[in-house]
Design an enzyme around this catalytic site. Structure first.
Site, PDB file in Angstrom:
ATOM      1  N   CYS A  95       0.833  -1.202   0.000  1.00  0.00           N
ATOM      2  CA  CYS A  95       0.000   0.000   0.000  1.00  0.00           C
ATOM      3  C   CYS A  95       0.868   1.252   0.000  1.00  0.00           C
ATOM      4  CB  CYS A  95      -0.931  -0.005   1.210  1.00  0.00           C
ATOM      5  SG  CYS A  95      -2.114   1.353   1.233  1.00  0.00           S
ATOM      6  N   CYS A 193      -6.394  -4.266   6.682  1.00  0.00           N
ATOM      7  CA  CYS A 193      -7.557  -3.376   6.604  1.00  0.00           C
ATOM      8  C   CYS A 193      -8.698  -3.957   5.790  1.00  0.00           C
ATOM      9  CB  CYS A 193      -7.145  -2.011   6.055  1.00  0.00           C
ATOM     10  SG  CYS A 193      -6.581  -2.028   4.335  1.00  0.00           S
TER      11      CYS A 193
END
Length: 393
Positions: A95, A193
């Protein structure tokens, strides 16, 4: 602005430092109704609203940018593909590498911004020659330089980390409370997440078709069968369902996941000790070593919350080996030799190399070498067994 306390305080400090600041929240999911559950999950509708309130208090413009498609391709799909290939990826590294300091930074620069400012606990130091270096934060307990190890020289030139010199997270929370931020006591997010319930195995099971395969010992003897190699990770002890105990009566652990043959290799705990790791996908965080082909002293960290371990490293050239299974093409790799064997290492993890507090660079681990070879009695005289020293994926 993720909607947490760190990015809110970082934005406020950037404003007070005299910068023109715009708050941006990244929409990373196509499920807008998703809500955070306690400290699980992030980048949800709730988080977006928290970020909006903080931006309003600071007095800065606030936008939500949709990066859900890029996030799915570069982070979620990569996570699935890596597990399917028998590796253990770190989605937070991907990410930062692909989204926050690539896609986001590219868009920001195109729109005329100078830098991306985040609430990571890390520091940027400029050396005597004007080179920017990434360093650990002052508070090592909260230091997040590991997950930023993928940043390149060009990305560091456009990055800001206002929290790097803050002694503790408690101080950041106290500052947030003084500023009137509602997120002052909001729990930190953890776990992956996009898997907020924490059931990674179940989540993967819905996305990777299971295929029955063999469970082998280090000598190649079949001990049992598995219902899908993707459910196993290096170092795993529970859920092997082998049935027959080991000859010494001790528990066995997953040593390898071999996607090509769809087999899982298990063995004694001591075989998890790793004396060498290497990766072909390596980068330098800032100025590269002048002669990386010459062995140099460093520390290596293999997980975000692991301790750094003394090691030596160098970039080596590996010749082609068409007879190998699978065939090996000529390549260069960053090879790291820890002073003492590492444990809990799996291909797909990220090894971050430090010199003192400075992040020198990183590599995605392609191969590891066990410190405990296969017993010589099971080897052909005069040869090295194919998996005697390596735990390759």
């Amino acid at each position: 602005m993720s909607g947490g306390v760190d990015s809110a305080v970082a934005a406020a400090r950037a404003v007070e430092a005299g910068h023109e600041v715009v708050g941006v929240h990244l929409a990373l999911s196509r499920m807008p109704g998703t809500l955070r559950t306690g400290s699980r999950g992030c980048c949800t509708v709730e988080d977006s609203m928290d970020a909006q309130r903080a931006a309003n208090i600071i007095g800065i413009p606030y936008y939500v940018w949709d990066f859900s498609e890029r996030f799915k391709l570069d982070v979620v799909d990569d996570f699935i593909n890596e597990y399917a290939a028998g590796r253990t990826p770190n989605p937070c590294m991907r990410c930062n590498e692909k989204i926050k300091f690539a896609a986001l930074l590219e868009k920001a620069i195109a729109l005329g911004f100078d830098a991306v400012c985040t609430g990571h606990y890390a520091s940027i130091v400029t050396d005597a020659d004007g080179n920017r270096e990434l360093h650990r934060a002052s508070a090592w307990a909260k230091d997040q330089s590991y997950v930023l190890g993928v940043l390149t020289k060009e990305q560091l030139a456009h990055s800001m980390f206002p929290l790097g010199a803050t002694p503790s997270k408690a101080e950041v929370r106290a500052e947030a409370a003084e500023r009137g931020f509602s997120v002052a006591n909001k729990p930190d997010s953890y776990d992956i997440c996009f898997i907020p319930d924490g059931d990674t195995r179940g989540w993967l099971g819905e996305r990777v078709a299971p295929a029955t395969g063999d469970i082998l010992d280090r000598e190649g003897n079949k001990l049992g069968q598995h219902e899908g190699a993707v459910a196993f990770t290096v170092g795993q002890r529970k859920g092997l369902s082998i049935g027959t105990p080991a000859a010494d009566g001790k528990p066995r652990f997953v040593l390898e996941v071999r996607p090509i043959t769809n087999t899982v290799v298990v063995g004694p705990k001591e075989a998890l000790a790793i004396k060498e790791i290497a990766g072909t996908k390596f980068t330098w965080a800032g100025r590269a070593p002048e002669h990386p082909e010459i062995e140099f002293a460093c520390d290596v960290q293999i997980r975000a919350h692991a301790d750094p371990e003394p090691a030596v490293a160098q970039v080596i050239s590996v010749p082609a080996d068409p007879a190998a299974t699978p065939p090996v093409e000529a390549h260069t790799e960053l090879r790291i030799l820890p002073t003492l064997p590492l444990t809990g290492v799996a291909p797909g993890q990220t090894a971050v190399v430090y010199v003192g507090t400075r992040v020198l660079g990183q590599c995605t681990i392609d191969r590891t070498v066990s410190a405990v070879p296969v017993p010589a009695s099971d080897a052909v005289a005069g040869t090295v067994p194919a998996d005697s020293a390596s735990v390759d994926a």
